[in-house]
Design a protein around this motif. Structure first.
Motif, PDB file in Angstrom:
ATOM      1  N   LEU A 207      22.205  65.669  24.656  1.00 53.79           N
ATOM      2  CA  LEU A 207      22.214  64.334  23.724  1.00 53.79           C
ATOM      3  C   LEU A 207      22.778  63.125  24.409  1.00 53.79           C
ATOM      4  O   LEU A 207      22.465  62.030  24.383  1.00 53.79           O
ATOM      5  N   PHE A 208      24.118  63.535  24.814  1.00 58.23           N
ATOM      6  CA  PHE A 208      24.946  62.240  24.950  1.00 58.23           C
ATOM      7  C   PHE A 208      24.624  62.175  26.512  1.00 58.23           C
ATOM      8  O   PHE A 208      24.888  60.818  27.022  1.00 58.23           O
ATOM      9  N   ILE A 209      24.085  62.743  27.265  1.00 58.53           N
ATOM     10  CA  ILE A 209      23.580  62.425  28.582  1.00 58.53           C
ATOM     11  C   ILE A 209      22.293  61.568  28.348  1.00 58.53           C
ATOM     12  O   ILE A 209      22.240  60.395  29.042  1.00 58.53           O
ATOM     13  N   VAL A 210      21.478  61.758  27.635  1.00 62.04           N
ATOM     14  CA  VAL A 210      20.282  60.912  27.214  1.00 62.04           C
ATOM     15  C   VAL A 210      21.026  59.767  26.820  1.00 62.04           C
ATOM     16  O   VAL A 210      20.129  58.551  27.285  1.00 62.04           O
ATOM     17  N   LEU A 211      21.811  59.536  25.853  1.00 65.69           N
ATOM     18  CA  LEU A 211      22.076  58.281  25.278  1.00 65.69           C
ATOM     19  C   LEU A 211      22.773  57.483  26.444  1.00 65.69           C
ATOM     20  O   LEU A 211      22.805  56.315  26.550  1.00 65.69           O
ATOM     21  N   SER A 212      23.664  58.295  27.185  1.00 66.13           N
ATOM     22  CA  SER A 212      24.358  57.472  28.225  1.00 66.13           C
ATOM     23  C   SER A 212      23.177  57.011  29.355  1.00 66.13           C
ATOM     24  O   SER A 212      23.285  55.721  29.812  1.00 66.13           O
ATOM     25  N   GLY A 213      22.029  57.669  29.567  1.00 69.49           N
ATOM     26  CA  GLY A 213      21.041  57.215  30.521  1.00 69.49           C
ATOM     27  C   GLY A 213      20.377  56.002  29.850  1.00 69.49           C
ATOM     28  O   GLY A 213      20.109  54.952  30.651  1.00 69.49           O
ATOM     29  N   VAL A 214      20.138  56.031  28.559  1.00 65.95           N
ATOM     30  CA  VAL A 214      19.510  54.863  27.882  1.00 65.95           C
ATOM     31  C   VAL A 214      20.364  53.560  28.021  1.00 65.95           C
ATOM     32  O   VAL A 214      20.037  52.628  28.292  1.00 65.95           O
ATOM     33  N   ALA A 215      21.739  53.989  27.769  1.00 65.78           N
ATOM     34  CA  ALA A 215      22.711  52.945  27.629  1.00 65.78           C
ATOM     35  C   ALA A 215      22.720  52.339  29.256  1.00 65.78           C
ATOM     36  O   ALA A 215      22.669  50.727  29.397  1.00 65.78           O
ATOM     37  N   GLY A 216      22.620  53.163  30.230  1.00 67.08           N
ATOM     38  CA  GLY A 216      22.768  52.938  31.785  1.00 67.08           C
ATOM     39  C   GLY A 216      21.520  51.950  31.826  1.00 67.08           C
ATOM     40  O   GLY A 216      21.496  50.902  32.703  1.00 67.08           O
ATOM     41  N   ALA A 217      20.287  52.438  31.558  1.00 65.62           N
ATOM     42  CA  ALA A 217      19.075  51.826  31.596  1.00 65.62           C
ATOM     43  C   ALA A 217      19.164  50.494  30.946  1.00 65.62           C
ATOM     44  O   ALA A 217      18.593  49.359  31.770  1.00 65.62           O
TER      45      ALA A 217
END
Length: 143
Positions: free
Chosen positions: A71-81
Motif C-alpha cells: 500500500l505504502f509503496i504504491v502511494l509512494s510511487g504515485v506521489a513520485g510520479a
C-alpha cells in the motif's frame, strides 16, 4: 563513524541535479507527460536489472506478500510520479535555476510531514535549518 549515508546522500544529490539538466535539454518540443512516462519505464527497467544483478529477484514475492508495505509503496510511487510530472512541467516552463531550488522545498515538506505523521522530533537547530532551506530556495529561485 559510519559516513556511508553522507556519501550516498551526496551521490543522490549529484544525480538529482543531472535529472534537471538532462530533463531540461530533453524536453524541448516534446510532451512532458510522455517524457515522464518514458523516463519511468527506463528507470523501472534499470532497477530491475540492478535487483537481478544483485540476485534479489526472489525477494519480490516477500514484498508483494506484505499488504501494508505494498500500500505504502504504491502511494509512494504515485506521489513520485506526480512529483516527476509537475517537475518536468516546471522545467519546461521555467529555468533550472528557478525550478531546482523550489523542488528542494521537498526537504522542508518532508521534515514537517515527518513531524506531523511520524512523530519525529524537530530540534531547534533542525527548525532553523528548515527555515534557512526554505528561505534559500525562495531567494535562489527569485534571484
Amino acid at each position: 563513524m559510519n559516513y556511508l549515508w553522507l556519501i550516498f546522500g551526496l551521490l543522490s544529490a549529484l544525480f538529482a541535479s543531472l535529472v534537471a539538466i538532462f530533463g531540461k535539454i530533453g524536453l524541448k518540443g516534446i510532451d512532458t507527460n510522455v517524457a515522464t512516462a518514458i523516463r519511468a519505464v527506463i528507470m523501472a527497467a534499470f532497477l530491475i536489472i540492478v535487483v537481478a544483478f544483485q540476485g534479489r529477484l526472489s525477494k519480490v514475492s516477500d514484498v508483494l506478500a506484505d499488504k501494508k508495505a505494498i500500500l505504502f509503496i504504491v502511494l509512494s510511487g504515485v506521489a513520485g510520479a506526480l512529483s516527476w510530472l509537475f517537475y518536468f512541467l516546471a522545467l519546461k516552463n521555467g529555468k533550472v535555476q528557478q525550478v531546482a531550488p523550489i523542488d528542494r522545498l521537498s526537504v522542508v515538506f518532508a521534515i514537517v510531514l515527518a513531524a506531523i505523521f511520524l512523530g519525529e522530533k524537530v530540534s531547534f537547530y533542525t527548525a532553523i535549518g528548515v527555515l534557512l532551506i526554505a528561505a534559500g530556495s525562495i531567494f535562489v529561485a527569485l534571484g
